[in-house]
Motif scaffolding. Structure first.
Motif, PDB file in Angstrom:
ATOM      1  N   VAL A  59     -26.097  33.757  49.897  1.00 42.83           N
ATOM      2  CA  VAL A  59     -25.903  32.820  48.791  1.00 42.83           C
ATOM      3  C   VAL A  59     -27.058  33.057  47.830  1.00 42.83           C
ATOM      4  O   VAL A  59     -28.227  32.991  48.226  1.00 42.83           O
ATOM      5  N   MET A  60     -26.721  33.362  46.571  1.00 44.29           N
ATOM      6  CA  MET A  60     -27.774  33.645  45.588  1.00 44.29           C
ATOM      7  C   MET A  60     -27.432  33.043  44.237  1.00 44.29           C
ATOM      8  O   MET A  60     -26.315  32.594  44.004  1.00 44.29           O
ATOM      9  N   THR A  61     -28.413  33.053  43.368  1.00 37.59           N
ATOM     10  CA  THR A  61     -28.237  32.608  41.990  1.00 37.59           C
ATOM     11  C   THR A  61     -28.849  33.653  41.079  1.00 37.59           C
ATOM     12  O   THR A  61     -29.369  34.666  41.532  1.00 37.59           O
ATOM     13  N   LEU A  62     -28.787  33.401  39.790  1.00 41.51           N
ATOM     14  CA  LEU A  62     -29.408  34.274  38.792  1.00 41.51           C
ATOM     15  C   LEU A  62     -30.428  33.452  38.015  1.00 41.51           C
ATOM     16  O   LEU A  62     -30.456  32.223  38.122  1.00 41.51           O
ATOM     17  N   THR A  63     -31.232  34.117  37.213  1.00 35.34           N
ATOM     18  CA  THR A  63     -32.259  33.394  36.458  1.00 35.34           C
ATOM     19  C   THR A  63     -31.660  32.440  35.437  1.00 35.34           C
ATOM     20  O   THR A  63     -32.267  31.427  35.104  1.00 35.34           O
ATOM     21  N   SER A  64     -30.463  32.747  34.941  1.00 36.10           N
ATOM     22  CA  SER A  64     -29.763  31.846  34.023  1.00 36.10           C
ATOM     23  C   SER A  64     -28.284  32.218  34.006  1.00 36.10           C
ATOM     24  O   SER A  64     -27.933  33.350  34.337  1.00 36.10           O
ATOM     25  N   PRO A  65     -27.418  31.288  33.596  1.00 37.71           N
ATOM     26  CA  PRO A  65     -25.991  31.617  33.524  1.00 37.71           C
ATOM     27  C   PRO A  65     -25.683  32.754  32.543  1.00 37.71           C
ATOM     28  O   PRO A  65     -24.694  33.449  32.686  1.00 37.71           O
ATOM     29  N   THR A  95     -24.032  31.136  43.158  1.00 44.10           N
ATOM     30  CA  THR A  95     -24.028  29.699  42.913  1.00 44.10           C
ATOM     31  C   THR A  95     -25.017  29.367  41.810  1.00 44.10           C
ATOM     32  O   THR A  95     -25.902  30.152  41.488  1.00 44.10           O
ATOM     33  N   TRP A  96     -24.849  28.182  41.233  1.00 42.51           N
ATOM     34  CA  TRP A  96     -25.784  27.692  40.223  1.00 42.51           C
ATOM     35  C   TRP A  96     -26.368  26.453  40.750  1.00 42.51           C
ATOM     36  O   TRP A  96     -26.832  25.590  40.554  1.00 42.51           O
TER      37      TRP A  96
END
Length: 96
Positions: A59-65, A95-96
């Motif tokens: 499960v990961m995210t990014l620095t911004s959408p 995910t955000w």
């Protein structure tokens, strides 16, 4: 006579932790192109789950959408995890 499928043995919590650490080391080879820090140490990886087959769910995210590498960075993380010796299936959830 058909072959009987072997049931994988249950991994101990220590074995799962050690395998997760191997996956993390592979993920640490992936860097955010805008910041000279790998995605794991940057905190973009929220969770790594390992099952008894050594299948891995990340499960990961990014620095911004609006991250300019939103289309490629998750794939790079997934491919890095696939480089772990003995890994089964690898899935990635953004995910955000």
């Amino acid at each position: 006579m058909p072959k009987k499928l072997e049931t994988p043995r249950t991994l101990t919590s220590i074995e799962k932790s050690l395998f997760e650490a191997e996956v993390i080391e592979q993920i640490r080879t992936v860097f955010d192109p805008e910041i000279p820090v790998n995605v794991y140490d940057l905190g973009l990886i929220y969770d790594i789950q390992v099952n008894d087959n050594k299948d891995v769910h990340i499960v990961m995210t990014l620095t911004s959408p609006m991250c300019p590498v939103a289309g490629s960075l998750p794939g790079e993380v997934e491919m890095a995890a696939r480089q772990t010796p003995g890994v089964g299936a690898v899935t990635l959830e953004l995910t955000w």
